[in-house]
Enzyme design. Structure first.
Site, PDB file in Angstrom:
ATOM      1  CB  THR A 199      -0.865   0.052   1.271  1.00 55.28           C
ATOM      2  OG1 THR A 199      -1.687  -1.082   1.315  1.00 55.28           O
ATOM      3  CG2 THR A 199      -1.732   1.291   1.289  1.00 55.28           C
ATOM      4  N   GLY A 240      -4.237  -4.916   7.268  1.00 57.01           N
ATOM      5  CA  GLY A 240      -5.527  -4.262   7.099  1.00 57.01           C
ATOM      6  C   GLY A 240      -6.689  -4.951   7.771  1.00 57.01           C
TER       7      GLY A 240
END
Lengths: 137, 182
Positions: free
Chosen positions: A1, A55
């Site tokens: 990310t 996440g």
């Protein structure tokens, strides 16, 4: 990310993320990155924040929102990021993740957990070049 | 004296930061800086953690998630599990600017992107296909994210069916690090 927070010449703030997620995830799974307040958050009256890491765990704690709210309460960016990370670590001591926080005045900071150190990149008018900084976890 | 404009990014992805700074330096908006900066990562695949050809799922498909938030208006655009479109954060920007919604997901987000003019193409690359083949054929689908199913997902591939007995604690294997993260 990648997570990113920016303040422009007008003082407007934006934050965002982009990711291909976790390797070998179950089809349909998303993590924290696209969730407002989890992957990133921005409020012109305060600043912005972005998060990265595990996440599945991080989205449960809205760490970017928490970091911005801590700055709203007067915390410096580094302290705000540390609070957001500590909130997760209190429940998941083994999680890996990091938060970067940027206040509307251009002060910034980061905090991390679960790795040795976390790199982040800053570009501002003081240095006129991008620099990689590290925070120890 | 405020230290603005400024941009800060997670991890050591310099090219994205440089692009965002170029936008800010020339008077561009923070929204443009975030979109264009992250787009560099999507194109350059940033260590395999952003964009096409990375992090295949159990079926070998790469899907993308992205978010962009405007701190001036508190408006948000986001996409989740976006299939077959490379420019995830730009699609998110289109959700922000061309809909009253905040978040579109999956195949229907792809339909939206296609309507907005984005090319639809496979996100699989030879490298991601090879990574998935190794996981599937050589590593017995390890690691994975299943629990309380049979056959034992810690040793076997699926398909799985659920088991109701939960007297045994299943520790979550650590699968997230600086090379594999959200």
């Amino acid at each position: 990310t990648i997570g990113m927070v920016a303040v422009d010449r007008q003082g407007d703030i934006a934050a965002g993320t982009s990711t291909n997620g976790a390797r070998f995830k179950m089809p349909g799974r998303i993590g924290d990155s696209p969730i407002p307040g989890a992957g990133a958050y921005a409020d012109n009256t305060v600043g912005g924040a972005a998060a990265t890491g595990d996440g599945d765990v991080m989205l449960r704690f809205l760490p970017s929102f928490l970091a911005v709210e801590e700055m709203r309460r007067g915390a410096a960016p580094t302290a705000a990021a540390e609070t957001a990370v500590a909130r997760i670590a209190a429940h998941y001591p083994a999680f890996m993740g990091a938060v970067v926080a940027l206040a509307k005045d251009g002060t910034y900071g980061a905090a991390c957990h679960g790795i040795h150190q976390f790199p982040f990149v800053v570009f501002d008018q003081k240095a006129e070049e991008c620099r990689t900084e590290h925070v120890l976890c | 004296e405020p230290n603005t404009p400024i941009v800060i990014t997670t991890w050591n992805f310099k090219n994205s930061t440089i692009k965002a700074w170029e936008v800010l330096k020339t008077g561009g908006t923070a929204l443009d800086a975030v979109e264009q900066g992250a787009s560099v990562c999507e194109a350059q695949q940033c260590a395999g953690t952003v964009g096409f050809g990375g992090s295949p799922d159990e079926d070998g498909e790469t899907t993308l998630d992205a978010l962009i938030m405007d701190g001036k208006t508190m408006n948000v655009g986001a996409v989740g599990a976006l299939r077959r479109v490379k420019s995830a954060i730009s699609v998110a920007r289109h959700v922000l600017e061309h809909s009253y919604h905040s978040f579109l997901v999956g195949e229907l987000a792809t339909q939206f992107a296609e309507q907005m003019g984005f090319p639809v193409e496979s996100l699989t690359t030879p490298k991601s296909k090879q990574m998935w083949k190794k996981w599937r054929n050589e590593d017995n689908c390890q690691p994975n994210f299943w629990m309380y199913v049979k056959p034992d997902p810690r040793q076997n591939c699926g398909p799985y069916t659920k088991i109701t007995s939960r007297h045994q604690h299943w520790a979550r294997p650590q699968k997230v690090d600086e090379h594999n993260h959200d």
